[in-house]
Design an enzyme around this catalytic site. Structure first.
Site, PDB file in Angstrom:
ATOM      1  N   GLU A 276     -16.286  25.614   0.370  1.00 15.09           N
ATOM      2  CA  GLU A 276     -17.209  24.526   0.708  1.00 15.09           C
ATOM      3  C   GLU A 276     -17.154  23.354  -0.256  1.00 15.09           C
ATOM      4  OE1 GLU A 276     -19.601  27.307  -1.881  1.00 15.09           O
ATOM      5  OE2 GLU A 276     -18.162  27.470  -0.264  1.00 15.09           O
ATOM      6  N   ASP A 318      14.333  -3.559  -6.054  1.00 12.86           N
ATOM      7  CA  ASP A 318      15.203  -4.665  -6.440  1.00 12.86           C
ATOM      8  C   ASP A 318      15.678  -4.379  -7.863  1.00 12.86           C
ATOM      9  OD1 ASP A 318      16.552  -7.010  -6.526  1.00 12.86           O
ATOM     10  OD2 ASP A 318      14.804  -8.316  -6.350  1.00 12.86           O
ATOM     11  N   ASP A 585       7.783  -7.138  -5.634  1.00 15.65           N
ATOM     12  CA  ASP A 585       6.687  -8.012  -6.057  1.00 15.65           C
ATOM     13  C   ASP A 585       6.703  -9.379  -5.405  1.00 15.65           C
ATOM     14  OD1 ASP A 585       8.880  -9.140  -7.219  1.00 15.65           O
ATOM     15  OD2 ASP A 585       8.077  -9.191  -9.251  1.00 15.65           O
ATOM     16  N   ASP A 589       9.204  -8.899  -0.043  1.00 15.16           N
ATOM     17  CA  ASP A 589       9.052  -7.442  -0.153  1.00 15.16           C
ATOM     18  C   ASP A 589       7.889  -6.904   0.686  1.00 15.16           C
ATOM     19  OD1 ASP A 589      11.135  -6.994  -2.092  1.00 15.16           O
ATOM     20  OD2 ASP A 589       9.842  -7.958  -3.556  1.00 15.16           O
TER      21      ASP A 589
END
Length: 859
Positions: A276, A318, A585, A589
């Site tokens: 629980e 990248d 970034d 992307d």
């Protein structure tokens, strides 16, 4: 509505709002957000503890007790419910506060004009009447009307479903125009693809178009693999519970036992089988994991992503800033013959100094070099700009010099610059010559040779232009190629080690780059990838999705690709059965971040990238990510420990009770004893989030496996049942125990075995060779001490129907527990030795260490 009327209606102008007026509007209209990000209020969080079906079963049992005037039983049940609720509330409340504090570090901001001055404020502080400045990479913070725009492209897929960006400009639209037709407006939920704009905000928060849609639909995040596993696990438990409870209830009635007692026993049995505290344990463990990740420099935006982080077997990234230093600098400016050239250098300075589009490290490097050489744009005036976009891959500015001459200066990817050039400038010349195929081949050879040395090259071109203030992308033609800008971004010294560490964690790294193949291959060799397999964007564009799935698994370097191709690659790898992380970034992307199993970005990323990501790195460093993956796997492993250990122990005890009930003239345990047993055994589970995890448990990707949990529950549950049967035989046939002694001894044995199994089965290793955390160990010892003392404490013993055990029975109980620990240790070795993992699959429960996949392999 005419712009002047709209500005007047909102009592604003070119200088924006006054600070005092903006503050008054914020108090009146509330913050600019769709929902209360402060989290669930303490009162609601406390009430939520009672919403669990398991708690409702307990409350039903308490209601039955009250109806039958069983005041003591009802009080005990209610006390246990309240104690569990308070414990769960306190832990969840602390966890939610900690997570919100982490998220506050990632709050978005916007550029706003107030009091005639541009300033940066949190997006939540924007109000109607504000003037907001938008540029490529920004998320649109609220609904607004465009006052000025420059080649302004916006992606509105969240609102219209159209994946391609649409151009926005000042003007008017019909009052009944559709969202797609309102080209003079921007809306919350969209993102800026390219260009810049000045926008007048007219609606914020829930009053935006996006807010209205969210309010109507209340869309949830897609169900994660872990959440789906929890749901399926709950369904499995429910089926087992129904069978056992109905069977026991039927047998008790056939034996003529009181209905109320039988019903309470059945309810207690159902609760005893169920973990629980699972919702609270999951929340606490994930939140503790998020706090630990934060100390390592990893911020979790969505808690469920921790499980996916532990499942990763492929990382797409990248190279810039991840495998390289990320500190780009201008190495040289070369003419068409490859000689240093001042004219090329200054053309690059002009373009970088005057452009206002996407902030990028190449322009920053040019500006830094210009500043170091004391070069300024004095005497030059900007007349227009064509911002960078990922289709053209170039940027142009129209500039007028002090003598009145106007020229367009363009820089960008060498191939795309050459595609709009019809002439080249020979060394020392002032007039260009026709760019024939021979010269194109020579320039291409020079481009390849420089790339093979690790230099990243941009092309620079010019075109004389008539005096005009209007400029668009159709003007980029018949240009004269000036030469190359060469940039250097050296590989990180520790990049090879970081890649090796990820490989040992079972994670293959694939490089997805828009850069040219020569530079990318040079970096790959420098960081130890050797002669990596490669696919170019042009090759990918000719492939079907099925063919891409086949090739993507075997490819390490994806070069010269656009944002849509990054998304296709991630989808292809996921279709092949991999758990894919994507680290990025930039604006380009965002699509890939959104479709990856785990989107990973960095603190300084553009808005749209950060909002698409699940995980934010405070440093763009693969070693930080490696630590994050290991922490994610520890968190996932500890969550599964509670599920596997608790369900196996509870399952064994409940099966034992179901089997022995028909054979006894009394109940083997009273309902209140079952509930107390379950409550005390769950107390140490709160400390599972702090437990140590063996190295082999983080050595390979982990995934939820319901069948594995079922097998674990059955095997170790039956081991527990076997010792329960031994206890029954000892009590009934050797010690001839009456009901109180029988119930007390079995209560003690049952509770102690549940506590011991946590310490034994929490690891694949021999229990004495894998130390638990101090919190888990001492909380288990404390619960065991309470269990041993309870029968000898007059008040509590009588309240729960327990009696003191004679020394012989107490010694027998302890001997059974010790024997149980030894047999469970042996069963653990047998279970993991016999266990086989199908080839190509990931596993979840105490995983066996396996060889790491080669980089670029199938994983």
């Amino acid at each position: 509505m005419p712009e002047a009327t709209l500005l007047a209606g909102l009592s604003t102008g070119g200088a924006g709002l006054a600070t005092e007026e903006a503050a008054a509007r914020l108090r009146l209209g509330g913050p600019n957000k769709l929902r209360d990000d402060e989290g669930v209020s303490p009162a609601r969080l406390f009430l939520r503890q009672f919403a669990s079906p398991l708690v409702l079963i307990l409350l039903f049992g308490a209601g039955v007790s009250l109806a039958l005037s069983e005041w003591v039983d009802a009080s005990i049940i209610l006390a246990i419910v309240l104690g569990s609720a308070i414990l769960g509330f306190w832990q969840e409340y602390r966890a939610s506060r900690a997570v919100l504090a982490l998220r506050d570090r990632l709050a978005l901001s916007a550029r706003v004009v107030r009091d005639g001055v541009e300033r940066i404020i949190p997006c939540t502080g924007i109000v109607p009447g504000d003037l907001v400045l938008l540029s490529a990479g920004n998320l649109v913070p609220a609904d607004g009307r465009i006052l000025e725009a420059n080649d302004f492209l916006v992606t509105e897929a969240a609102l219209t479903g159209e994946s391609l960006p649409v151009e926005k400009a000042p003007g008017s639209a019909m009052a009944d125009a559709t969202v797609a037709a309102r080209t003079n407006c921007v809306f919350m939920g969209s993102s800026v693809r390219s260009g810049s704009a000045r926008v007048l905000i007219v609606a914020t928060g829930p009053r935006t178009l996006y807010g209205a849609i969210a309010a109507r639909l209340r869309l949830d995040e897609p169900e994660t693999d872990f959440a789906r596993g929890i749901r399926q696990f709950g369904g499995m438990l429910l089926r087992v519970m129904i069978v056992i409870v109905l069977g026991v209830l039927t047998v008790n009635q056939l034996l003529g036992r009181p209905v109320a007692e039988s019903l309470l026993f059945a309810v207690a049995l159902a609760v005893g089988l169920s973990p629980e505290l699972l919702p609270a344990i999951v929340s606490i463990t994930l939140s503790a994991g998020a706090r630990h990740l934060a100390r390592s420099g990893v911020i979790v935006r969505r808690l469920e992503a921790i499980e996916n982080l532990g499942s990763l077997d492929i990382l797409c990234t990248d190279k810039t800033g991840t495998l390289t230093e990320g500190t780009v600098s201008l190495a040289d400016a070369l003419d068409c013959a490859g000689h240093p050239c001042r004219r090329v250098r200054e053309a690059g300075y002009v373009n970088a100094a005057l452009e206002t589009g996407i902030a990028n490290p190449l322009d920053q490097a040019l500006c830094a070099a210009a500043e170091a050489e004391h070069w300024t744009a004095a005497g030059l005036s900007k007349r227009g700009e064509i911002p960078y976009d990922f289709e053209r891959r170039r940027l142009s500015v129209l500039v007028e010099d002090a003598g009145g001459g106007v020229r367009m200066v363009t820089k960008g990817a060498v191939i795309d610059i050459l595609s709009v050039c019809t002439a080249f400038l020979p060394p020392g010349a002032d007039i260009g010559r026709p760019l024939d195929e021979t010269m194109r081949a020579a320039l291409d050879a020079r481009f390849r040779a420089q790339g093979d040395t690790g230099l990243r090259l941009l092309g620079v071109a010019e075109r004389r232009f008539p005096a005009t203030d209007r400029l668009d992308r159709t003007d980029e033609h018949d240009m004269t190629f000036l030469g190359f800008l060469a940039f250097v971004d050296p590989p990180k010294p520790d990049a090879a080690k970081a890649l090796g560490d990820l490989e040992r964690l079972g994670i293959a790294v694939k490089i997805l780059s828009g850069d040219n193949r020569h530079v990318t291959a040079h970096v790959a060799r420098a960081v130890g990838l050797g002669e990596a397999t490669m696919l170019t964007g042009s090759e990918i564009s000719t492939m079907s999705d099925r063919a891409l799935v086949h090739h993507a698994r075997r490819t390490q370097l994806f070069v010269e690709i656009d944002p849509e191709q990054k998304e296709r690659i991630v989808r292809a790898l996921r279709s092949a059965g991999h758990a894919v992380g994507y680290l990025g970034d930039g604006i380009n992307d965002a699509p890939a971040l959104h479709v990856a199993d785990v989107g990973i970005s960095v603190e300084g990323a553009v808005d749209v990238a950060r909002e698409s990501a699940d995980i934010i790195l405070l440093r763009r460093d693969l070693d930080v990510l490696r630590q994050g993956v290991a922490d994610g796997r520890r968190t996932f492993a500890n969550t599964l420990k509670y599920i596997a250990i608790t369900t196996s122990a509870n399952f064994g005890n409940m099966v034992s009770m179901a089997m022995v009930t028909p054979l006894l003239p009394f109940l083997p345990l009273l309902p209140k004893q079952i509930l107390l047993n379950n409550f005390l055994s769950d107390l140490p589970s709160m400390a599972i989030s702090t437990d140590r995890v063996d190295p082999e448990q983080v050595a390979s990707p982990q995934r939820w496996n319901l069948r594995e949990v079922q097998r674990f529950m059955i095997v170790f549950g039956l081991v527990s049942s076997a010792f329960d049967a031994l206890t029954f035989v000892l009590l009934l046939m050797v010690l001839h125990a009456d009901a109180p002694l029988f119930q007390t001894m079995w209560f003690l044995v049952s509770l102690l075995t549940e506590l011991v199994v946590v310490l034994v089965v929490r690891t694949r290793r021999t229990a004495i060779r894998s130390r638990p955390s101090a919190t888990l160990l001492w909380s288990s010892v404390a619960a065991a001490g309470m269990a041993l003392l309870l029968p000898y404490s007059d008040g509590f013993a009588s309240l729960f129907g327990l009696v003191p055990l004679p020394p012989l029975m107490l010694a027998a109980a302890i001997a059974i527990v010790i024997a149980y620990a030894a047999v469970t240790e042996a069963a653990k070795r047998f279970f993991f030795r016999r266990r086989r993992v199908p080839a190509g699959t990931q596993h979840s429960l105490f995983p066996r260490r396996r060889p790491s996949p080669k980089l670029g392999g199938a994983g």
